[in-house]
Design an enzyme around this catalytic site. Structure first.
Site, short mmCIF file in Angstrom:
data_model
loop_
_atom_site.label_atom_id
_atom_site.label_comp_id
_atom_site.label_asym_id
_atom_site.label_seq_id
_atom_site.Cartn_x
_atom_site.Cartn_y
_atom_site.Cartn_z
N GLY A 10 15.47 15.05 10.08
CA GLY A 10 14.64 15.41 8.94
C GLY A 10 13.30 14.70 8.95
O GLY A 10 13.04 13.84 9.79
N SER A 13 13.33 10.49 8.15
CA SER A 13 13.69 9.60 9.25
C SER A 13 12.67 9.68 10.38
O SER A 13 12.45 8.70 11.10
CB SER A 13 15.09 9.92 9.76
OG SER A 13 15.17 11.23 10.28
N LEU A 32 23.08 10.40 14.90
CA LEU A 32 24.51 10.25 14.72
C LEU A 32 25.17 11.62 14.66
O LEU A 32 24.89 12.41 13.75
CB LEU A 32 24.82 9.47 13.45
CG LEU A 32 24.18 8.09 13.33
CD1 LEU A 32 24.66 7.38 12.07
CD2 LEU A 32 24.46 7.25 14.56
N CYS A 101 28.90 6.77 3.10
CA CYS A 101 28.34 6.93 4.44
C CYS A 101 27.39 5.79 4.75
O CYS A 101 27.38 5.24 5.86
CB CYS A 101 27.63 8.28 4.55
SG CYS A 101 26.93 8.62 6.19
N GLY A 125 15.24 6.43 6.94
CA GLY A 125 14.27 7.10 6.07
C GLY A 125 14.60 7.01 4.61
O GLY A 125 14.14 7.84 3.81
N CYS A 202 26.83 16.87 2.64
CA CYS A 202 26.47 17.35 3.97
C CYS A 202 27.62 18.00 4.71
O CYS A 202 27.41 18.92 5.50
CB CYS A 202 25.89 16.20 4.80
SG CYS A 202 27.09 14.93 5.27
#
Length: 376
Positions: A10, A13, A32, A101, A125, A202
């Site tokens: 994105g 980041s 990742l 996460c 980010g 996500c």
């Protein structure tokens, strides 16, 4: 410093990695792989960790002239985030998977591997500010604060990080507004400058959380009861389909007899009971939280604070007491004004009220709340 830039694919980041390079750090980009099916593509702003995202991250790394790797954390993500999410809902809780996460993947698994390979810090980010202060004993302590952009502030989901993790973290976007980040990406020719942000959960790109949970938990029928009378109003297939404060999708024919809307006010996973009532039943003036993290002087056992229970919610003035130590440690939090919709499984992130109210004091996972009507 040797910096490991976590690159999701994105714009945030990407710019964070670019700023780390511009600051003169030795930067290596890493994406990742968190999905067991890397062929899965995102749909607009839903989903992440797709082959498309990995490709976007690689293109940015090539443009920045930095090495780039893809690390497979799919199994760790499934166990520590997805399975935890499902189990938490099966207990009638309302978890925040993004927070989990950060805690267990980006700033535990990723950071541990990075430090084992000789990196000094992980750059992400996230929108938050990080600095260092010196304690009275001469040691350094990280200070986590809200971002300059209040609409993008992510200090809440970073509030579960330990001082050690924060000491090896970098948040290059904390002093910027999102509009500035996109403009910088565009002027730098980054290919993700106009890519939409990810929303929702996500690993549920469809957005249908109830169907996702139902497929994994199965049918566990129970009763929907009235908060005032205790009468059974209906049946349901599982408490995972409900969250505190929910108004729609209750499976009831309509509002209460007096015309007022009904809300989910409590969930008892052991008995399978979902209780519904009026808005007044949603108000709480106190709560307890387990697994506390403390980002200031450990000798401080109680303090005035501002309490935030949702990622984009308002912080409410209150008071916190730290009780016990080790595995038995907990936070006892009282609020100056009642807060609506406090649910077990949520994080309570605490901020110092002065100066500015933007410094994170600590956090804990909510285990219980006290209704406003009965709070002392």
């Amino acid at each position: 410093m040797r910096v490991l830039a976590a690159m999701s694919g994105g714009v945030d980041s990407a710019v964070a990695a670019a700023r780390a390079v511009a600051a003169g750090h030795e930067v290596v980009g890493v994406h990742l792989a968190l999905s067991a099916d890397p062929a899965t593509l995102r749909t607009g702003s839903r989903g992440c960790c797709s082959r498309e995202d990995a490709g976007d991250a690689r293109r940015v790394a090539d443009l920045l002239g930095i090495p780039f790797y893809v690390w497979d954390f799919a199994e760790r993500f499934r166990a520590d985030v997805i399975d935890d999410f499902v189990e938490s809902y099966s207990r009638g809780e309302t978890p925040n998977p993004c927070l989990r996460c950060n805690e267990r993947i980006k700033f535990e698994a990723l950071l541990d591997r990075g430090m084992a390979l000789g990196f000094d810090a992980v750059a992400t980010g996230h929108y938050a500010r990080l600095s260092v202060e010196e304690t009275e004993s001469g040691e350094s302590r990280p200070v986590l604060r809200r971002a300059v952009d209040p609409g993008k502030d992510q200090s809440y989901v970073l509030g579960v990080l330990t001082p050690r993790q924060l000491a090896h973290s970098m948040f290059p976007l904390g002093d910027s507004h999102k509009s500035e980040v996109r403009a910088e990406a565009e002027s730098s020719g980054l290919p993700v400058a106009t890519k939409p942000d990810s929303h929702d959960i996500c690993f549920i790109p469809s957005g249908d959380t109830r169907a996702f949970l139902g497929a994994r938990i199965g049918v566990r029928p129970g009763a929907v009861v009235d908060a005032d009378s205790g009468d059974e109003l209906g049946r349901h297939d599982g408490v995972y389909g409900f969250t505190i404060g929910q108004r729609k999708g209750l499976g009831l024919p309509g509002p209460a007899p007096d015309g007022r809307p009904r809300y989910v006010t409590s969930i008892d996973a052991d008995s399978g009971t979902v209780t519904v009532g009026g808005a007044e039943h949603l108000l709480s003036r106190a709560m307890t939280a387990s697994s506390p993290y403390w980002l200031v002087d450990e000798t401080i056992r109680e303090a005035a604070c501002h309490v935030q229970i949702r990622a984009h919610g308002q912080a409410t003035p209150g008071y916190v007491r730290r009780v016990g130590d080790g595995a038995d440690a907990r936070l006892e939090i009282s609020l100056d004004e009642p807060v609506r919709g406090v649910a077990a499984g949520q994080a309570a992130v605490l901020y110092r009220p002065e100066p500015g109210g933007d410094r994170v004091l600590g956090s804990g996972t909510i285990t219980a709340s006290v209704p406003a009507a009965t709070a002392p």
